[in-house]
Scaffold this motif. Structure first.
Motif, PDB file in Angstrom:
ATOM      1  N   MET A 115      44.064  19.011  20.127  1.00 28.50           N
ATOM      2  CA  MET A 115      42.762  19.181  20.795  1.00 28.50           C
ATOM      3  C   MET A 115      42.863  18.772  22.259  1.00 28.50           C
ATOM      4  SD  MET A 115      40.183  16.530  21.164  1.00 28.50           S
ATOM      5  CE  MET A 115      40.381  14.752  21.262  1.00 28.50           C
ATOM      6  N   LYS A 116      43.764  17.864  22.536  1.00 31.52           N
ATOM      7  CA  LYS A 116      43.982  17.500  23.938  1.00 31.52           C
ATOM      8  C   LYS A 116      44.647  18.660  24.677  1.00 31.52           C
ATOM      9  CE  LYS A 116      46.120  13.821  26.713  1.00 31.52           C
ATOM     10  NZ  LYS A 116      46.864  12.556  26.689  1.00 31.52           N
ATOM     11  N   PHE A 360      36.683  11.052  28.458  1.00 30.96           N
ATOM     12  CA  PHE A 360      37.950  11.684  28.104  1.00 30.96           C
ATOM     13  C   PHE A 360      38.667  12.237  29.333  1.00 30.96           C
ATOM     14  CE2 PHE A 360      36.350  11.335  23.808  1.00 30.96           C
ATOM     15  CZ  PHE A 360      37.508  11.182  23.050  1.00 30.96           C
ATOM     16  N   ALA A 361      37.902  12.821  30.266  1.00 31.30           N
ATOM     17  CA  ALA A 361      38.525  13.370  31.473  1.00 31.30           C
ATOM     18  C   ALA A 361      39.255  12.265  32.226  1.00 31.30           C
ATOM     19  CB  ALA A 361      37.470  14.036  32.352  1.00 31.30           C
ATOM     20  N   LYS A 362      38.613  11.118  32.285  1.00 29.89           N
ATOM     21  CA  LYS A 362      39.214  10.010  33.019  1.00 29.89           C
ATOM     22  C   LYS A 362      40.501   9.548  32.325  1.00 29.89           C
ATOM     23  CE  LYS A 362      38.131   5.524  34.972  1.00 29.89           C
ATOM     24  NZ  LYS A 362      37.806   4.321  34.186  1.00 29.89           N
ATOM     25  N   ALA A 363      40.390   9.370  31.008  1.00 27.80           N
ATOM     26  CA  ALA A 363      41.554   8.884  30.262  1.00 27.80           C
ATOM     27  C   ALA A 363      42.711   9.886  30.315  1.00 27.80           C
ATOM     28  CB  ALA A 363      41.170   8.620  28.816  1.00 27.80           C
ATOM     29  N   TRP A 364      42.355  11.129  30.365  1.00 23.45           N
ATOM     30  CA  TRP A 364      43.405  12.158  30.333  1.00 23.45           C
ATOM     31  C   TRP A 364      43.864  12.585  31.724  1.00 23.45           C
ATOM     32  CZ3 TRP A 364      40.831  15.799  26.122  1.00 23.45           C
ATOM     33  CH2 TRP A 364      40.921  15.147  24.867  1.00 23.45           C
ATOM     34  N   GLY A 365      43.232  12.010  32.728  1.00 22.73           N
ATOM     35  CA  GLY A 365      43.657  12.300  34.091  1.00 22.73           C
ATOM     36  C   GLY A 365      43.376  13.717  34.562  1.00 22.73           C
ATOM     37  N   VAL A 366      42.243  14.274  34.129  1.00 21.14           N
ATOM     38  CA  VAL A 366      41.867  15.597  34.654  1.00 21.14           C
ATOM     39  C   VAL A 366      40.515  15.475  35.357  1.00 21.14           C
ATOM     40  CG1 VAL A 366      43.156  16.994  32.994  1.00 21.14           C
ATOM     41  CG2 VAL A 366      40.851  16.233  32.421  1.00 21.14           C
ATOM     42  N   ASP A 367      40.234  16.395  36.249  1.00 20.20           N
ATOM     43  CA  ASP A 367      38.979  16.325  37.010  1.00 20.20           C
ATOM     44  C   ASP A 367      37.781  16.471  36.103  1.00 20.20           C
ATOM     45  OD1 ASP A 367      40.434  16.001  39.199  1.00 20.20           O
ATOM     46  OD2 ASP A 367      40.338  18.108  39.884  1.00 20.20           O
ATOM     47  N   LYS A 368      37.811  17.553  35.311  1.00 21.88           N
ATOM     48  CA  LYS A 368      36.718  17.687  34.365  1.00 21.88           C
ATOM     49  C   LYS A 368      37.176  18.479  33.158  1.00 21.88           C
ATOM     50  CE  LYS A 368      33.849  21.533  36.208  1.00 21.88           C
ATOM     51  NZ  LYS A 368      34.126  22.580  35.382  1.00 21.88           N
TER      52      LYS A 368
END
Ligand code: SF4
Ligand code: SF4
Ligand code: SF4
Lengths: 677, 353
Positions: A115-116, A360-368
């Motif tokens: 899912m990630k 989740f965006a923050k934890a995964w290092g994506v903008d959005k």
């Protein structure tokens, strides 16, 4: 030789056994005696689990389609092709032209990564898995009623129930370890009510067998509730303190008089009364259900109706009493928990919440992260057939046999620009792929499965991957990289660390705590011992909510042209689409081919003899199979299992969907039976 | 019977057991009980430390059968070449010592010997493994809760045929040596680990045996059951009621140290190459007697189930003078239907006319 304790890859009971290894081959298996579920017992599938693992038909290299044929090739070539195709499709048609099917056979860590991969790497919420086909309605229904869509109690609690209502679950065959607890309970004096059109083996132990017509469960349980209300058998204190919306329920249920219910369901009024009294007047009463309840166009409503029944009598929130959906696959609970679903992240955190997306965006290092709800399994197939979905990535699933209306599935899959299948055998679905990647079986990797009672348990590697196959979690990491997103984990325990940090119900789950026999979620922190039963003092959503539900007929009812009701299910010796069990000699020998069960009276009227060839047809297709003449099915109802590609029941089934959970109606469609001469 | 068949007796202190195992490990493979997640299991050990030597409830879970008759065993490989088909039998040559075997399992092994050599046939796969094994018995001073070997005349101490038997004397074991193989692992380079048997060994052994025999909790009068079967005195309804509880798991045969049925299947690797395996089977499966064409002479669960017990308690007794049950009680643990040997025998005795 050595032995490795691990968790069964078949059903959701989650038995633990030792795999016996010799020279990097699994050559035997035996149950753990100390494990709380297995207790020295396995079902026949568990006892024979070793045979498929090193089967010569295992996929050992990637396959690439060349001139129409799948031919062996290198990982490098396969990955290169995937990189080029997925990226160009995404560039041309946008991320939502891509979709990912995750797998209830794979580990929690793999489902989380999948899912990630979909959300962070590909940028789409088009991720789903076969839970859609079995318990989507449970997740939706119980979340609405209680706030949490899982089994409320534990398997071992069943043994000490006073009354057990089993409906739409052939427990001894499909969840043998759980079925075994029901038998123990009966041995100890519990009374068992079976509400199922078929005379399943558990009926032998039941004090009451109710044979409602398929698709009439709501009427049946509403009828029981009316008896309970009229006879004042309801738990008023509980209703007052712990529930809401009772008045609405009473209004609806009032119309379900015994005569009315008997007319819809075909169940004698006296039996409905007896069931209602038995269930309502016992303290420790448990409802156990499975796909006979969920796989209907009114699946979510069926689940809500059972929830109403339990709330009305105060039967949720205590040991032994509750509502217990039995999850089919070894890790279908986990795959849902991990958010391999189009509308939630792990731990059922809603996609629609901006806070959640930000977290989740923050934890995964994506903008959005994409906010548009993704497609479900059947919707993906439809979108593919319409040409809107261009690429599909399937991990460890076999929709060509497991999904309804096979012909339509085939049309959809063939229309795709690009299909990747990652599996351990060349399944019916993999045969259609452009690229096939060899994943590994449960014996070749580390990770966790979550069983039907929410117990997160270790899966332990016992042999090295077969051939050039690679553990599925590592394949996902490679795919993410191709899509321009780097993920790195040394091992699955590191993935679980990330899951725990982002998923409150798994907050305290760490591999070092799973050494013995696992932890049951919710387990919010490291000190928490896990949770044996849910909703102890309050429901997850606060109060238990009654939902007034009306009976609705199935999408397709028998008529002159198609006079039978066809219902589908499974049998004990086979599992799901037979990918593994049919490669196991002893299992295959018991039931080498499919059949259709038909009542002797119907057989006689049609001039059918036992074992003769028959053609079963519906509006969607026809298959030839053998007649099994048996009183297990009542008149005018026939039954088929979906394990066999050559007599694939899902060529016949209806892909009509439950509007609330998008689960297809596998359990009812109209069919015609003819002798083949 | 009755007479102890040791050709020599010695003693060994408990402290010397691990050094003994370590010394043997230098020469051969060793199988010993191990502890894993609370279960006691026989397994190949790599070092003497891995052996579990404390007290545990006997017998260890899963018998030693699978070291002689594996659950899935490749018995031959075949290849089609220019010179025709080449068939290569796969017989195991591994030498090993099995430590800590209980009397029931040991008796079961000698019982299986009869099967694998019966009617003039010799099962080379089994016999080779048998030949290559030396067995160290450990007598049971305290039976487990499901054990009934004492009624099956197979325990709690082994009487004959053992290589070595250890009897727990507290700080030391009495070492009974019963065969040349047994001599080989107690004499020669191992001799220094042993000492002479204590003075009162025979009396002490006798007392311990009596004490152990007094502790059995499961009573199974096998000979009366055999009698009733022989005379066909068990009413059908009893069989029906027991058989309908069978869940078809196969476990009873899989765990039973006396069950020897197998199925043979070929696995194809390619058009030209493949191998043949034999796997454990169970006579309660419908497929066990299913014939090509769909006919099944034992089509009903009751018939199959009944036959299992006729076979174990009557036919085998007739053939070999021994029953196909040594009373290890493992089927009591593994049968989900609670229709294991002890319970069946009990209900035949109590209810069967
Ligand atoms: S009951 Fe389920 S988990 Fe247990 S061995 Fe059978 S398939 Fe596996
Ligand atoms: S029948 Fe049961 S008790 Fe007897 S030897 Fe076999 S497993 Fe042991
Ligand atoms: S162990 Fe019990 S349930 Fe399983 S096959 Fe044997 S008799 Fe039947």
């Amino acid at each position: 030789m050595k032995k490795v304790l691990t968790t069964c890859t078949y059903c959701g009971c989650g038995c633990n056994f030792y795999l016996q290894v010799r020279e990097n081959e699994v050559v035997g298996v035996y149950p753990s005696k100390e494990h709380p579920i297995s207790q020295g017992i396995l079902c026949v599938k568990g006892w024979n689990v070793h045979e498929f693992i090193n089967h010569p038909a295992r996929l050992k290299t990637p396959l690439i389609r060349k001139n129409g044929e799948l031919v062996p090739d290198t990982w490098e070539a396969a990955l290169k092709l995937i990189e080029v195709r997925l990226n160009s499709i995404r560039k041309e048609s946008g991320p939502d032209a891509l979709a990912f099917l995750s797998s209830a056979k794979c580990t929690n860590e793999e489902n989380y990564l999948m899912m990630k991969l979909a959300r962070a790497a590909a940028g789409t919420n088009n991720v789903d898995h076969c839970a859609r086909l079995c318990h989507a309605s449970t997740v939706a229904g119980l979340a609405l009623a209680f706030g949490s869509g899982a089994m409320t109690n534990s398997i071992n609690e069943i043994e000490d129930c006073d009354v057990i209502l089993v409906t739409g679950s052939n427990t001894t065959e499909q969840h043998p370890a759980t079925g075994n607890r029901i038998i123990r309970a009966v041995d100890k004096g519990a009374r068992l009510i079976v509400a199922d059109p078929r005379e399943i083996p558990l009926v032998k132990y039941a004090c009451l067998h109710i044979r409602q017509r398929p698709g009439t469960d709501i009427a049946l349980f509403n009828g029981m509730m009316k008896v309970i209300i009229d006879e004042k058998l309801l738990d008023e204190e509980y209703i007052e303190l712990r529930t809401e919306n009772i008045e609405e329920l009473k209004k609806i249920v009032d119309k379900y008089s015994l005569e009315y219910v008997e007319k819809i369901t075909g169940v004698p009024a006296a039996d409905i009364k007896k069931a209602a009294r038995l269930y309502a007047s016992s303290k420790k009463a448990s409802i156990i259900y499975s796909m006979g309840i969920t796989q209907h166009t009114c699946g979510t409503d069926n689940v809500l109706t059972l929830a109403n029944l339990a709330l009305l009598t105060g039967h949720v929130g205590f040991p032994h009493s509750g509502i217990n959906p039995l999850r089919g696959q070894n890790n279908v609970q986990g795959a849902c928990d991990m958010g391999a679903l189009p509308t939630v992240f792990s731990g059922y955190q809603a996609l629609s919440s901006e806070d959640v997306r930000k977290k989740f965006a923050k934890a995964w290092g994506v903008d959005k992260l994409p906010d548009k709800a993704g497609l479900t399994v059947v919707e993906m197939i439809n979108a593919a057939a319409e040409g809107k979905l261009k690429a599909l990535y399937i991990m460890g699933e076999n929709p060509m046999l497991s999904d309804p209306n096979t012909e339509h599935v085939e049309v959809g899959l063939k229309k795709l620009d690009f299909l990747v299948v990652q599996d351990i055998f060349l399944t019916e679905t993999a045969r259609l792929a452009d690229v096939v990647l060899p994943g590994t079986s449960f014996a070749e990797k580390d990770g966790t499965f979550t069983n039907t009672e929410r117990r997160i348990q270790r899966v332990r590697k016992s042999i090295d991957p077969v051939g050039e196959s690679i553990p599925d979690w590592q394949i996902i990491l490679k795919i993410a990289k191709l899509l321009g997103y780097d993920m790195h984990y040394d091992n699955p325990s590191k993935i679980m660390e990330e899951i725990a940090s982002l998923t409150p119900i798994y907050g305290g789950v760490h591999f070092d705590r799973l050494k013995l026999f696992g932890l049951q979620w919710p387990c919010p922190n490291r000190e928490h011992p896990g949770t044996q039963f849910l909703h102890r003092e309050a429901f997850s959503r606060g109060k238990g909510k009654f939902s007034p539900i009306e009976h609705t007929p199935p999408a397709e009812e028998p008529d002159q042209e198609f006079p039978f009701i066809l219902t589908t299910g499974r049998m004990y010796f086979q599992f799901h689409t037979g990918t593994m069990t049919r490669k196991t000699s002893q299992l295959h020998r018991e039931h080498p081919e499919g059949y259709v069960e038909i009542n002797p009276a119907d057989a006689k009227a049609l001039g059918l003899r036992g074992n003769c060839q028959v053609k079963v047809s519906t509006r969607r297709g026809a298959v030839i199979t053998r007649a099994q003449v048996s009183t297990i099915v009542p008149e005018k109802i026939v039954f088929m299992s979906f394990h066999f590609a050559e007599a694939a029941a899902n060529r016949l089934t209806n892909d009509a969907l439950d509007p609330k959970s998008k689960i297809p109606e596998f359990k009812v469609c109209a069919a015609r039976i003819e002798a083949v001469r | 019977m009755g007479q102890v068949c040791a050709i020599e007796t010695k003693a060994i202190t408990k402290d010397n057991i691990r050094p003994w195992l370590a010394a043997m490990l230098e020469e051969t493979k060793v199988i010993a009980p191990e502890e894993s997640h609370g279960d006691i299991l026989y397994e190949f050990i790599d070092s003497a430390e891995e052996a579990f030597l404390d007290h545990y409830e006997v017998p260890p879970w899963m018998s030693i059968k699978r070291f002689f008759f594996p659950q899935m065993d490749t018995i031959l490989k075949y290849k089609k070449g220019p010179a025709g088909i080449i068939v290569e039998p796969a017989v195991s040559e591994l030498k090993r010592v099995i430590f800590g075997v209980r009397a029931c399992d040991h008796t079961a092994l000698t019982f299986c010997d009869k099967w694998y050599t019966a009617d003039g046939l010799k099962d080379v796969y089994y016999l080779k493994r048998r030949e290559n094994s030396t067995i160290i018995n450990l007598a049971c001073n305290k039976p487990g809760k499901n054990c009934f070997c004492v009624y099956a005349d197979s325990g709690p101490f082994a009487k004959t045929n053992f290589d070595v038997q250890l009897v727990d004397f507290g700080d030391e074991y009495l070492v009974e040596i019963g065969s040349p193989k047994g001599r080989a692992i107690t004499g020669g380079r191992y001799a220094a680990l042993f000492k002479p048997a204590p003075q009162n060994a025979e009396e002490k052994r006798f007392e311990l045996l009596l004490e152990s025999k007094g502790q059995f909790k499961t009573f199974v009068d096998q000979s009366t059951v055999t009698d009733k079967l022989k005379k066909d005195e068990v009413p059908d309804i009893l069989w029906e009621n027991m058989a309908k509880r069978c869940q078809n798991c196969g476990g009873c045969s899989y765990v039973c140290p006396c069950c020897i049925c197998f199925n043979v299947v070929d696995k194809q690797i390619s058009e030209h190459e493949g191998y043949r395996i034999r796997t454990w089977d169970n006579c309660t499966f419908a497929g066990y007697t299913l014939m090509a064409g769909g006919h099944n002479p034992r089509g009903k669960q009751k018939d199959r189930f009944m036959r299992r017990y006729y076979h174990k308690l009557f036919y085998e007794f007739d053939k070999f003078g021994e029953r196909g049950c040594v009373g290890c009680g493992r089927c009591t643990t593994t049968c989900p239907g609670k229709i294991d040997m002890a319970r069946i025998a009990r209900s035949i005795l109590m209810r069967g006319a």
